[in-house]
Scaffold this motif. Structure first.
Motif, mmCIF file in Angstrom:
data_model
loop_
_atom_site.group_PDB
_atom_site.id
_atom_site.type_symbol
_atom_site.label_atom_id
_atom_site.label_comp_id
_atom_site.label_asym_id
_atom_site.label_seq_id
_atom_site.Cartn_x
_atom_site.Cartn_y
_atom_site.Cartn_z
ATOM 1 N N VAL A 152 26.750 -57.559 19.715
ATOM 2 C CA VAL A 152 25.645 -56.827 19.242
ATOM 3 C C VAL A 152 25.869 -56.305 18.166
ATOM 4 C CG1 VAL A 152 24.154 -54.913 19.771
ATOM 5 C CG2 VAL A 152 24.889 -56.230 21.729
ATOM 6 N N PRO A 153 25.615 -56.871 16.919
ATOM 7 C CA PRO A 153 25.931 -56.578 15.599
ATOM 8 C C PRO A 153 25.468 -55.314 15.129
ATOM 9 C CG PRO A 153 24.466 -58.390 15.478
ATOM 10 C CD PRO A 153 24.679 -58.113 16.982
ATOM 11 N N VAL A 154 25.422 -54.384 15.571
ATOM 12 C CA VAL A 154 24.975 -52.867 15.231
ATOM 13 C C VAL A 154 25.554 -52.516 14.027
ATOM 14 C CG1 VAL A 154 24.796 -50.327 15.700
ATOM 15 C CG2 VAL A 154 24.369 -52.134 17.464
ATOM 16 N N ASP A 155 26.851 -52.570 13.834
ATOM 17 C CA ASP A 155 27.600 -52.254 12.653
ATOM 18 C C ASP A 155 27.009 -52.933 11.185
ATOM 19 O OD1 ASP A 155 28.673 -54.677 13.084
ATOM 20 O OD2 ASP A 155 30.771 -53.893 12.653
ATOM 21 N N VAL A 156 26.927 -54.179 11.309
ATOM 22 C CA VAL A 156 26.406 -54.842 10.182
ATOM 23 C C VAL A 156 24.791 -54.353 9.855
ATOM 24 C CG1 VAL A 156 25.505 -57.340 9.294
ATOM 25 C CG2 VAL A 156 27.799 -56.853 10.323
ATOM 26 N N LEU A 157 23.918 -54.422 10.868
ATOM 27 C CA LEU A 157 22.597 -54.335 10.699
ATOM 28 C C LEU A 157 22.257 -52.806 10.068
ATOM 29 C CD1 LEU A 157 21.201 -56.492 13.701
ATOM 30 C CD2 LEU A 157 20.430 -56.460 11.290
ATOM 31 N N ARG A 158 22.955 -51.965 10.662
ATOM 32 C CA ARG A 158 22.883 -50.657 10.113
ATOM 33 C C ARG A 158 23.333 -50.667 8.519
ATOM 34 N NH1 ARG A 158 20.066 -47.674 12.719
ATOM 35 N NH2 ARG A 158 21.265 -47.350 14.724
ATOM 36 N N ASP A 159 24.261 -51.298 8.348
ATOM 37 C CA ASP A 159 24.698 -51.370 6.837
ATOM 38 C C ASP A 159 23.516 -51.886 6.068
ATOM 39 O OD1 ASP A 159 27.220 -50.620 7.327
ATOM 40 O OD2 ASP A 159 28.243 -52.382 6.849
ATOM 41 N N MET A 160 23.014 -52.847 6.415
ATOM 42 C CA MET A 160 21.844 -53.626 6.033
ATOM 43 C C MET A 160 20.399 -52.690 5.877
ATOM 44 S SD MET A 160 22.224 -57.216 7.428
ATOM 45 C CE MET A 160 22.477 -58.505 6.174
ATOM 46 N N GLU A 161 20.501 -51.862 6.812
ATOM 47 C CA GLU A 161 19.449 -51.070 6.842
ATOM 48 C C GLU A 161 19.349 -49.940 5.860
ATOM 49 O OE1 GLU A 161 19.583 -47.874 10.201
ATOM 50 O OE2 GLU A 161 17.451 -48.294 10.200
ATOM 51 N N GLN A 162 20.926 -49.280 5.582
ATOM 52 C CA GLN A 162 20.916 -48.539 4.680
ATOM 53 C C GLN A 162 20.919 -48.946 3.163
ATOM 54 O OE1 GLN A 162 23.128 -45.349 5.334
ATOM 55 N NE2 GLN A 162 22.306 -45.734 7.364
ATOM 56 N N GLU A 163 21.319 -50.355 3.086
ATOM 57 C CA GLU A 163 20.905 -51.100 1.906
ATOM 58 C C GLU A 163 19.858 -51.457 1.648
ATOM 59 O OE1 GLU A 163 23.882 -54.200 2.141
ATOM 60 O OE2 GLU A 163 25.377 -53.011 2.891
ATOM 61 N N GLY A 164 18.715 -51.029 2.473
ATOM 62 C CA GLY A 164 17.343 -51.674 2.144
ATOM 63 C C GLY A 164 17.044 -52.993 2.267
ATOM 64 N N ILE A 165 17.913 -53.547 2.751
ATOM 65 C CA ILE A 165 17.616 -55.278 3.172
ATOM 66 C C ILE A 165 16.693 -55.378 4.060
ATOM 67 C CG2 ILE A 165 18.752 -57.352 3.795
ATOM 68 C CD1 ILE A 165 21.375 -56.367 2.353
ATOM 69 N N ILE A 166 16.719 -54.473 5.204
ATOM 70 C CA ILE A 166 15.996 -54.649 6.326
ATOM 71 C C ILE A 166 15.277 -53.236 6.293
ATOM 72 C CG2 ILE A 166 16.929 -56.410 7.595
ATOM 73 C CD1 ILE A 166 17.969 -54.007 9.660
ATOM 74 N N GLY A 167 14.153 -53.290 6.800
ATOM 75 C CA GLY A 167 13.309 -52.028 6.970
ATOM 76 C C GLY A 167 14.158 -51.025 7.940
ATOM 77 N N LYS A 168 14.264 -51.363 9.090
ATOM 78 C CA LYS A 168 15.144 -50.509 10.076
ATOM 79 C C LYS A 168 15.400 -51.493 11.091
ATOM 80 C CE LYS A 168 11.850 -48.458 13.431
ATOM 81 N NZ LYS A 168 11.396 -47.393 13.847
ATOM 82 N N LEU A 169 16.628 -50.801 11.820
ATOM 83 C CA LEU A 169 17.137 -51.339 12.977
ATOM 84 C C LEU A 169 16.484 -50.676 14.063
ATOM 85 C CD1 LEU A 169 19.291 -53.158 14.722
ATOM 86 C CD2 LEU A 169 20.855 -51.564 14.174
ATOM 87 N N ASN A 170 15.763 -51.431 15.112
ATOM 88 C CA ASN A 170 15.157 -50.787 16.005
ATOM 89 C C ASN A 170 16.095 -49.763 16.935
ATOM 90 O OD1 ASN A 170 12.604 -50.639 17.591
ATOM 91 N ND2 ASN A 170 13.591 -51.395 19.599
ATOM 92 N N PRO A 171 15.442 -48.505 17.144
ATOM 93 C CA PRO A 171 16.359 -47.448 17.671
ATOM 94 C C PRO A 171 16.979 -48.021 19.203
ATOM 95 C CG PRO A 171 14.385 -46.482 17.535
ATOM 96 C CD PRO A 171 14.348 -48.037 16.906
ATOM 97 N N TYR A 172 16.609 -49.036 19.963
ATOM 98 C CA TYR A 172 16.845 -49.327 21.264
ATOM 99 C C TYR A 172 17.311 -50.959 21.129
ATOM 100 C CZ TYR A 172 14.607 -45.282 22.782
ATOM 101 O OH TYR A 172 14.243 -43.967 23.202
ATOM 102 N N PHE A 173 18.284 -51.296 22.005
ATOM 103 C CA PHE A 173 18.481 -52.524 22.166
ATOM 104 C C PHE A 173 18.499 -52.693 23.631
ATOM 105 C CE2 PHE A 173 23.131 -51.263 22.699
ATOM 106 C CZ PHE A 173 23.488 -52.271 23.702
ATOM 107 N N TYR A 174 18.285 -54.060 23.919
ATOM 108 C CA TYR A 174 18.244 -54.579 25.536
ATOM 109 C C TYR A 174 19.328 -55.537 25.953
ATOM 110 C CZ TYR A 174 13.858 -52.217 24.784
ATOM 111 O OH TYR A 174 12.779 -51.123 24.665
ATOM 112 N N SER A 175 19.660 -55.287 26.873
ATOM 113 C CA SER A 175 21.122 -56.068 27.404
ATOM 114 C C SER A 175 20.892 -56.430 28.900
ATOM 115 C CB SER A 175 22.291 -55.343 27.195
ATOM 116 O OG SER A 175 23.437 -55.904 27.660
ATOM 117 N N THR A 176 21.052 -57.706 29.000
ATOM 118 C CA THR A 176 21.437 -58.313 30.413
ATOM 119 C C THR A 176 22.632 -59.178 30.440
ATOM 120 O OG1 THR A 176 20.335 -58.916 32.389
ATOM 121 C CG2 THR A 176 19.902 -60.171 30.418
#
Lengths: 426, 77, 349
Positions: C291-315
């Motif tokens: 679950v690549p939270v670290d990378v997507l969080r970086d990209m959120e900070q850098e403005g590449i993506i709008g935001k990383l949804n505050p929840y993830f779903y797992s099974t």
């Protein structure tokens, strides 16, 4: 290669100070066997129990099941590269203790191992309920990693089986069976008119508790290769896996591979059993492609007409199975595949993760998701609590009275994909 | 799962190692991953390179999500 | 012991009213067995009896499907039977459709077990074979003698409420539901025999016909990544340490919703995998590799993506039934809609 198997049938096992085989009763010295096991400092405690057919006994969590054998003639010893020197085996004479096994039990990484029920409604899902089982229960020393522990338990089981089998080295077997594996030139001369058939055995190789060893080599590091069927009878292939126990091959299965046995039965009658190829089921896509390519090339090289492919496990290995099947079919070689199913508890879901219309001849070991309710048994060897966390169980699987409600996935060998059992599904 | 989420109206980038399964079962945007136990990383690399590798895969997934497709597509790097 | 009560449906021909010229005969009820019902009764060996027989013309039923079904259901209801049986229809197309349709109507209305019998090419098999038990028969009434014992045996099992075995064991057409049973020979022997037949170009029957998978049209791409809300869903079983929802290591019966608000990195000791199908060492050490939270969080900070949804779903996608996965995903999708998610990254192990 020619291998003679000499059989001793074991009717019962008893503990005794003087180990011996007498009138079908195997007497073993528990103290001596335990001491040998505990020579491995990775293990803190070890003791033995005996579970006989029909007894009200549940064994959990089962790691491996091993048939005691001893090589009395020909090169090498049992389990080469693992528990003995890495010599070529598969020739000469090997003595087999029939009707019994050594079962290893112990928490490995804290979850996921199999169940054997010696009686009750779970018996039909426990192929090893029909054997007299010498059960080795071990506990790890402190600070031992799961990897080290897994290896220590695996070796303890193999060594115990070898020690037990030593008892018959000087005795005369009750009956013998002969298996010959000719080189490809000789075999095609001998049976020029019979269809040429080989066996492709897929070995589980997905990581800790999902591994298999060939002459001591972790199977994930092999390229598909030819091996004599007689080598497997001498322990060239050893199980290192027990997760989702229903469709994993124990070492007992490898020693008594039913596909090999049945191909030998048909050999010279309806087909020419040319040989076997072993391949792996790795976690990298490139490995899957490479191994299935190579397997198909080897089959083509052998000039085959037909192949039986057995899978081990489920999920992503379904893709290895389908790749092997389609690539071999594409070479003009006809295939039958043996698998099992995960069709959901209601049986309504797709059974395999992958599919191909070329896989038109399938034998199934049954639906592993089938839910069963099993009343308690009088005695538990190991610990019942694991039923809640092993694959196929769930929180609440263990009832207060010791009954279990779980998928047959929990039973060691229940849906075996070597075709060891009679169970199927439609 | 990929199909069910897509059915609900979301473009889905399916990052998986065994792309043939994804193709067989019917995902539309398929992103090849490293290995089954670690699809987005490689424990044999040092942490910085491990993360770099992960970033590349995620960037490929985002590329897929911003690319219109008409049929099942595997986005090789 | 009281006998099980059975109502039997047959057409005008087997009801000895007449041939095609009498196909317009409306439904009528007679007490006791008629025609093939006599042979069927012999199969019950005193454990069940046919209390009434309903006879209806094939033409009448097919031309008045709804009203005929309603009338017949009422006739059946009056008898309060334990089981309803129709036919067998062999290869008679309209009779087969009538048998299938009336069985389904009775089953739906009265909630009692129903069964019929017909030949594999009868259109009734295609239309109703997935919903009701249809015993496989020969293509003509010459197969009556071999069909009745199979129908009788299955009927008694249904009446007793016993577990019904697999289709090949009981002799009915597969309903697409996989049922375990024990063959006479072990799997390896069956495999060798199947291969010998396949090599000789003789007919053989696969034990598992390959499925075909449905497809979903691809959704349009996201136009602007810098305002997009990206959500992560995984079948790799990543959960908070200790697996609070106790998601099963295999055959998962549930999924988890986990907050990653303010989380920059899934660190060892706080996150782990519940999945039992792969070596967990890497994922337990660094769950970002699933679950690549670290990378997507970086990209959120850098403005590449709008935001990383505050929840993830797992099974856990290990031996988990497709039907369960579909249900989880449909439920997740509802939540993702509520959370204004733009696109989903789904990771699998």
């Amino acid at each position: 290669m020619k291998l003679v198997l000499g059989y001793f049938s074991i009717e019962d096992i008893q503990f005794a100070e003087e180990p011996r085989l007498e009138d079908g009763v195997l007497f073993v010295d528990e103290a001596a066997l335990s001491a040998e096991v505990l020579a491995d400092e990775r293990l803190r405690a070890a003791h033995f129990e005996i579970a006989r057919p029909g007894e009200s006994v549940r064994i959990i969590p089962v790691k491996d099941v091993i048939q005691p054998r001893v090589k009395v003639e020909g090169g090498g010893e049992m389990f080469p590269g693992m528990a003995s020197n890495v010599d070529v085996v598969g020739s000469g004479t090997t003595y087999v203790l029939e009707g019994m096994s050594v079962v290893t039990v112990g928490p490995i990484v804290g979850f996921q191992e199999g169940v054997i029920d010696m009686s009750g409604p779970g018996e039909v899902y426990s192929p090893f309920s029909q054997l007299n089982n010498l059960v080795l229960v071990v506990e790890p020393a402190e600070g031992v990693t799961p990897q080290e522990y897994e290896q220590a338990v695996r070796l303890a089981g193999l060594k115990t089986a070898m020690n037990v089998a030593e008892l018959v080295r000087e005795l005369t077997p009750e009956r013998i069976e002969e298996f010959e594996h000719l080189n490809i030139v000789e075999s095609s001369r001998k049976y020029p008119d019979l269809p040429r058939v080989a066996y492709v055995q897929m070995l589980q190789s997905q990581g800790l508790l999902h591994d298999t060893y060939v002459y001591g080599v972790d199977a994930k590091r092999i390229l598909p290769t030819l091996i004599s069927p007689t080598e497997t009878m001498d322990g060239a292939i050893v199980s290192g896996n027990c997760v989702s126990a229903c469709d994993k091959n124990t070492t007992y299965h490898h020693l008594n591979n039913p596909v090999i046995a049945d191909l030998y039965k048909a050999h010279g009658e309806t087909l020419n059993f040319v040989g076997m190829v072993i391949t792996n089921e790795n976690v990298y896509l490139a490995d899957k492609i490479r191994s299935s390519n190579h397997t198909a090339e080897l089959c083509s090289y052998l000039g085959l007409d037909g192949v039986i492919i057995s899978q081990e496990g489920f999920g992503n290995p379904d893709t290895d199975l389908i790749m092997n099947c389609t690539k071999i079919e594409d070479k003009g070689i006809k295939t039958v595949i043996i698998t099992d199913e995960y069709a959901g508890r209601d049986g309504k879901s797709q059974s395999l993760a992958d599919a191909s219309p070329k896989a038109n001849a399938v034998v199934t070991g049954g639906n592993a998701n089938m839910l069963v309710e099993i009343p308690p048994l009088d005695k538990v060897i190991g610990s019942s609590g694991y039923i809640n966390v092993i694959a196929g169980g769930s929180a609440g699987s263990l009832k207060a009275d010791g009954a279990i409600e779980a998928e047959i996935q929990v039973y060691t060998g229940a849906t075996n994909e070597l075709g060891f059992n009679k169970m199927s599904a439609r | 799962m990929a199909k069910e989420i897509e059915r609900a109206g979301f473009p889905v980038a399916h990052i998986c190692t065994v792309t043939p399964i994804s193709k067989t079962v019917g995902a539309n945007r398929i992103i090849p991953a490293i290995a089954i136990p670690h699809p987005l990383g490689d424990p044999s690399l040092d942490p910085a390179n491990d993360k770099k590798l992960r970033r590349e895969i995620v960037e490929n997934a985002l590329h897929a999500l911003t690319t219109d497709v008409t049929e099942q597509t595997i986005f090789e790097e | 012991m009281e006998k099980f009560k059975v109502v039997h449906y047959i057409n005008q021909f087997f009801g000895q009213i007449g041939g095609e010229e009498m196909a317009t005969h409306p439904p009528e009820k007679r007490s006791g067995p008629v025609g093939p019902g006599l042979g069927l009764t012999a199969q019950f060996k005193g454990e069940a009896e046919i209390v009434a027989t309903i006879i209806c013309g094939d033409g009448y039923y097919n031309e008045n499907m709804d009203s005929a079904a309603a009338a017949i259901v009422e006739m059946v209801r009056e008898e309060q039977p334990d089981v309803f049986v129709a036919g067998p229809a062999f290869n008679a197309g309209r009779y087969g459709v009538a048998c299938g349709a009336i069985c389904k109507a009775v089953k739906d209305a009265l909630q009692i077990p129903v069964l019929t019998g017909m030949y594999e090419e009868n259109p009734g098999v295609d239309m109703y074979g997935k919903e009701i038990y249809i015993v496989s028969t020969r293509d003509s009434a010459a197969g009556m003698r071999s069909a009745l014992p199979v129908i009788g045996k299955l009927l008694l099992k249904l009446a007793r409420g016993e577990r019904i075995g697999a289709s090949v064991e009981e002799g009915y057409f597969s309903q697409g539901i996989r049922v375990n049973f024990f063959e006479e020979k072990r799997g390896s022997t069956r495999a060798v025999e199947m291969l010998v037949k396949k090599l000789a170009d003789e007919p053989f029957v696969t034990e598992y016909p390959m499925p075909s998978f449905d497809r979903v049209d691809p959704m349009p791409a996201i136009k602007d990544l810098s305002t997009a809300n990206i959500a992560i869903v995984t079948s790799g079983g990543i959960v908070p340490h200790g697996n609070p929802d106790r998601i099963e290591s295999s055959s998962a019966s549930k999924y988890g919703e986990y907050s990653i608000e303010g989380v920059a990195d899934l660190v060892v000791g706080e996150w782990e995998t519940a999945h039992g199908g792969y070596d967990p060492t890497a994922a337990n050490h660094d769950a970002d590799c699933v679950v690549p939270v670290d990378v997507l969080r970086d990209m959120e900070q850098e403005g590449i993506i709008g935001k990383l949804n505050p929840y993830f779903y797992s099974t856990v996608g290990n031996g988990t039934a497709v039907a369960s996965s579909k249900q989880f995903a449909a439920e997740m999708a509802q939540k993702l809609i509520e959370q204004n998610v733009s696109a989903v990254i789904l990771t699998s192990t």
